[in-house]
Design an enzyme around this catalytic site. Structure first.
Site, PDB file in Angstrom:
ATOM      1  N   TYR A 154      -3.769   4.090  -6.125  1.00 39.15           N
ATOM      2  CA  TYR A 154      -3.348   3.217  -7.227  1.00 39.15           C
ATOM      3  C   TYR A 154      -4.103   1.880  -7.216  1.00 39.15           C
ATOM      4  O   TYR A 154      -4.733   1.502  -8.212  1.00 39.15           O
ATOM      5  CB  TYR A 154      -1.839   2.983  -7.152  1.00 39.15           C
ATOM      6  CG  TYR A 154      -1.340   1.889  -8.070  1.00 39.15           C
ATOM      7  CD1 TYR A 154      -1.146   2.131  -9.419  1.00 39.15           C
ATOM      8  CD2 TYR A 154      -1.074   0.615  -7.585  1.00 39.15           C
ATOM      9  CE1 TYR A 154      -0.709   1.136 -10.271  1.00 39.15           C
ATOM     10  CE2 TYR A 154      -0.633  -0.384  -8.425  1.00 39.15           C
ATOM     11  CZ  TYR A 154      -0.450  -0.122  -9.769  1.00 39.15           C
ATOM     12  OH  TYR A 154      -0.023  -1.113 -10.603  1.00 39.15           O
TER      13      TYR A 154
ATOM     14  N   GLY B 244       0.821  -1.199   0.000  1.00 39.24           N
ATOM     15  CA  GLY B 244       0.000   0.000   0.000  1.00 39.24           C
ATOM     16  C   GLY B 244       0.862   1.258   0.000  1.00 39.24           C
ATOM     17  O   GLY B 244       1.954   1.275  -0.553  1.00 39.24           O
ATOM     18  N   LEU B 245       0.346   2.310   0.636  1.00 40.30           N
ATOM     19  CA  LEU B 245       1.041   3.607   0.727  1.00 40.30           C
ATOM     20  C   LEU B 245       1.371   4.170  -0.656  1.00 40.30           C
ATOM     21  O   LEU B 245       2.436   4.734  -0.871  1.00 40.30           O
ATOM     22  CB  LEU B 245       2.321   3.488   1.570  1.00 40.30           C
ATOM     23  CG  LEU B 245       2.135   3.091   3.036  1.00 40.30           C
ATOM     24  CD1 LEU B 245       3.478   2.954   3.722  1.00 40.30           C
ATOM     25  CD2 LEU B 245       1.257   4.072   3.766  1.00 40.30           C
ATOM     26  N   CYS B 246       0.443   3.981  -1.587  1.00 40.76           N
ATOM     27  CA  CYS B 246       0.669   4.500  -2.944  1.00 40.76           C
ATOM     28  C   CYS B 246      -0.574   5.233  -3.443  1.00 40.76           C
ATOM     29  O   CYS B 246      -0.951   5.119  -4.612  1.00 40.76           O
ATOM     30  CB  CYS B 246       1.076   3.389  -3.899  1.00 40.76           C
ATOM     31  SG  CYS B 246      -0.024   1.954  -3.887  1.00 40.76           S
ATOM     32  N   GLY B 247      -1.238   5.951  -2.530  1.00 37.23           N
ATOM     33  CA  GLY B 247      -2.409   6.723  -2.921  1.00 37.23           C
ATOM     34  C   GLY B 247      -3.555   5.808  -3.340  1.00 37.23           C
ATOM     35  O   GLY B 247      -3.814   4.770  -2.739  1.00 37.23           O
TER      36      GLY B 247
END
Length: 232
Positions: free
Chosen positions: A17, A12-15
């Site tokens: 996406y 995760g931690l990719c907006g």
């Protein structure tokens, strides 16, 4: 039946996406099931596998991990699974749901038809309802401002009949059977690399936004602290 190959990230931690791809897949799933088409999934990436695995209405044939650097071997393993399902007539059509890389600040969730290789509007039922296929794309290497650039162009390729004097050393069907797995593998490898590039760009933007928000929060808290200190 249609086989949806869904490309998400492992982390995760990719907006938004992963969420964008999942929503695109769910919308396509609803569209196909409304037409009476059976839908199976092949999930590439942990996030997609975890999400759809928790929902019993989705039938997942197999899940793969994307990894940090997708290789030809990884693409070949996925292609073999897809090709086996298509050859065994378990799937009449294979669609790839992935994020097309456009730029560092822009990417586009896309549905591309892998199999069969037919123009749009040819895969229809007896009532004339068509299961749409994506247009073909040509990649052109050009120069802009003294730098190399790649342009995409959608096109319909006109094919002519083969010269009757042409002699094949093997049967055309045998040649096609050898070429089709290579085509599948190359298409999947390109899509895996585009999806990974889009994920890294989304993560970079998400981290940049988080840093900017932290700086704004620090500034606001510092002002509030100074006001309270001066008031005392």
């Amino acid at each position: 039946s249609v086989l949806l190959v869904v490309l998400t990230g492992d982390r995760g931690l990719c907006g938004g996406y992963n969420n964008f791809i999942i929503k695109k897949t769910e919308a396509r799933y609803r569209e196909l099931t409304a037409m009476g088409v059976k839908v199976n999934l092949v999930c590439v990436g942990r996030k997609g596998g975890q999400y759809f695995g928790r929902r019993p209405q989705y039938n997942i044939l197999k899940s793969f991990s994307l990894g940090a650097t997708p290789t030809t071997k990884d693409a070949q393993g996925i292609a073999d699974e897809i090709f086996a399902s298509f050859i065994a007539q378990e799937s009449d059509k294979v669609e790839l749901v992935f994020t097309k890389f456009i730029s560092l600040i822009n990417s586009n969730p896309t549905i591309q038809t892998l199999l069969p290789m037919t123009p749009m509007g040819e895969l229809c039922d007896v009532d004339g309802k068509c299961v749409d296929a994506a247009d073909d794309e040509i990649f052109k290497l050009t120069t802009k401002g003294g730098a190399f650039a790649v342009e995409r162009e959608k096109t319909v390729i006109e094919t002519e009949a083969l010269d009757p004097s042409l002699i094949f050393e093997q049967e055309p069907a045998q040649i096609l059977d050898a070429l089709l797995p290579l085509y599948m593998s190359s298409c999947l490898l390109r899509s895996l690399q585009e999806a990974l590039a889009s994920e890294l760009a989304a993560r970079m933007n998400a981290m940049n936004n988080a840093s900017d928000n932290a700086k704004e929060l620090k500034k606001a808290l510092t002002v509030q602290y100074n006001k309270q200190r001066q008031a005392k």
